[in-house]
Design a protein around this motif. Sequence first.
Motif, PDB file in Angstrom:
ATOM      1  N   LEU A   8       0.846  -1.212   0.114  1.00  0.00           N
ATOM      2  CA  LEU A   8       0.067  -0.100   0.106  1.00  0.00           C
ATOM      3  C   LEU A   8       0.983   1.309  -0.148  1.00  0.00           C
ATOM      4  N   LEU A   9       0.483   2.293  -0.636  1.00  0.00           N
ATOM      5  CA  LEU A   9       1.233   3.695  -0.635  1.00  0.00           C
ATOM      6  C   LEU A   9       0.919   4.480   0.391  1.00  0.00           C
ATOM      7  N   GLY A  10       1.842   5.021   1.228  1.00  0.00           N
ATOM      8  CA  GLY A  10       1.351   5.718   2.097  1.00  0.00           C
ATOM      9  C   GLY A  10       1.456   7.156   1.794  1.00  0.00           C
ATOM     10  N   PRO A  11       1.328   7.994   2.830  1.00  0.00           N
ATOM     11  CA  PRO A  11       0.959   9.559   2.488  1.00  0.00           C
ATOM     12  C   PRO A  11       2.223  10.128   1.855  1.00  0.00           C
ATOM     13  N   ASP A  12       1.861  11.218   1.043  1.00  0.00           N
ATOM     14  CA  ASP A  12       3.307  11.827   0.424  1.00  0.00           C
ATOM     15  C   ASP A  12       3.504  13.058   0.980  1.00  0.00           C
TER      16      ASP A  12
END
Length: 78
Positions: A8-12
Amino acid sequence: MATLQGGLLGPDPGALSPAQQEQLRNFKIQTRIANEKYLRTHKEVELLISGFFSWRGEVPSPRCGSRIQTSGISTVLG
């Protein structure tokens, strides 16, 4: 973006906050309004644009007096 466990992608950290997004949206709107006002008050811009469209795909060639037609099948240089 950082990848978390499980893919999953985390916050940018470089992304805009909601307040910054709204500020950017308002800036874009004001810029478009200013551009439209400029174009309406400077009629010479309309003449320049119409001149570009009147070329109908013909671009001056580097050779003297010849043209290259970009919209046709064949090209004659002379």
